[in-house]
Scaffold this active site. Structure first.
Site, PDB file in Angstrom:
ATOM      1  N   CYS A 115       0.852  -1.186   0.000  1.00  0.00           N
ATOM      2  CA  CYS A 115       0.000   0.000   0.000  1.00  0.00           C
ATOM      3  C   CYS A 115       0.888   1.236   0.000  1.00  0.00           C
ATOM      4  O   CYS A 115       1.508   1.564   1.010  1.00  0.00           O
ATOM      5  CB  CYS A 115      -0.917   0.006   1.213  1.00  0.00           C
ATOM      6  SG  CYS A 115      -1.981   1.455   1.215  1.00  0.00           S
ATOM      7  N   GLY A 282      -0.827   4.512  -4.410  1.00  0.00           N
ATOM      8  CA  GLY A 282       0.616   4.418  -4.573  1.00  0.00           C
ATOM      9  C   GLY A 282       1.077   3.177  -5.305  1.00  0.00           C
ATOM     10  O   GLY A 282       1.902   3.253  -6.231  1.00  0.00           O
TER      11      GLY A 282
END
Length: 362
Positions: A115, A282
């Protein structure tokens, strides 16, 4: 600071904070958290109250938490303490000597392997909480062991204050391009699949008559979920390092602006159980850079800006090095963004509460 010492330090500081607060009468467990957001996407960091996690490696710890401690995720992610789109992390010990600590990511459905928005937040948190060696200017390095591998982050640090974070990904690669799937409502749809710490399907939202930035979120979620479900029955994923990584995390709608441009290009990621990422995502930016690089749409060290279709928040990304991941040609991608603190809380789990373990409305 060693990984075990980091986890102990976080718990000790949480205990000091708890002693300074007067909690209401209760007869159950207390979980303490720090809340942050990156581009609008929440990051709930559990800092105390976590039972011992068993396992000699990070991936075995991830399986243990999923199999034996999943109530912690439900308590923190679900209502009444969280919500359908809450996101959180657990800090654990890492078996890698170079890692400052290990990280387990959690969401409404389970546990992800990477993440990026959480890494950006955690890196700043780690420097602020002095969980790494003495901070250095202009940047301080933080080594995070994520389930997908070791991720190196760099946090701006000047005059005792932290700022923007950037991280270097695990090897990112394209798994398949122009895969044809069939969706009842839309017919045949061509999608790409790429890996940036997690596997994502990529498709232009215009194929569904939608605008990634302006259409209703519910319409985007429904279409993206249909893509994800169709791929699961069509594409057999594989990762050279571990089959624990070989699952489709979600679908990312784009605005189709793939050729290099100084203008931002938009993402909207729908992952887990129809959860919507408020940030540009991301690990999704990482995978999309790998996809653009393989297609010749971007060169090494050519910076692109990615915009969230949900909040207009911005990340930057660039491929900085070519590498290999098993049989796949891959790149290391740098992603950067800003994370901010939103609060700190002590959550109570009263024994007599019939809803103490949380719930979700569907």
């Amino acid at each position: 600071m060693a990984s075990a010492a980091v986890v102990a330090a976080v718990a000790a500081r949480a205990a000091q904070v708890a002693q300074s607060l007067t909690l209401p009468p209760h007869d159950g467990q207390v979980l303490s958290v720090v809340d942050m957001h990156t581009g609008g996407e929440p990051v709930r960091i559990l800092i105390s109250g976590l039972p011992q996690i068993r396992g000699s490696t990070l991936l075995t710890k991830r399986r243990y938490v999923s199999d034996s401690m999943d109530s912690v995720r439900c308590v923190l992610m679900w209502e009444p303490r969280g919500h359908r789109d809450m996101y959180g992390v657990l800090l654990v010990e890492s078996e890698l000597p170079e890692a400052h600590f290990g990280v387990l990511f959690m969401h409404n459905e389970g546990y992800s392997t990477m993440c990026g928005h959480a890494v950006i937040a955690l890196a700043r948190f780690a420097v602020d909480q002095k969980l790494v060696t003495e901070p250095t200017s202009p940047e301080t390095q933080v080594n995070l062991h994520c389930p997908c591998g070791l991720v190196t982050a760099y946090v701006e640090y000047e005059n005792g204050k932290t700022g923007r974070s950037r991280f270097h990904s695990v090897p990112a690669f394209v798994f398949a391009t122009d895969v044809t799937i069939y969706i009842k409502e839309y017919g045949k749809v061509n999608i790409d699949v790429a890996y940036g710490g997690g596997f994502y399907a990529f498709v232009n939202s215009k194929r569904f008559g939608l605008d990634v930035c302006n259409s209703k979120t519910r319409d985007l979620v429904d279409a993206a979920t249909a893509v994800t479900e169709a791929i699961k029955g069509k594409v057999k994923l594989h990762h050279p390092d571990s089959e624990d990584l070989a699952f489709l995390y979600g679908t990312i709608f784009t605005d189709g602006n793939d050729a290099y441009s100084a203008e931002p290009t938009a993402n909207l990621c729908v992952f887990a159980d129809a959860q919507v990422d408020r940030s540009p995502t991301g690990s999704g930016v990482t995978a999309r850079i790998a996809l653009q690089f393989q297609k010749g749409q971007i060169a090494l060290n050519q910076m692109r800006t990615f915009k969230s279709g949900a909040t207009n928040a911005l990340f930057t990304g660039k491929a900085i090095k070519e590498t290999k991941c098993g049989e796949f040609n891959a790149v290391i991608v740098e992603v950067a963004g800003n994370a901010y603190y939103t609060g700190a809380s002590h959550f109570l789990i009263e024994k007599g509460d019939p809803l103490k373990n949380g719930f979700l409305l569907k």
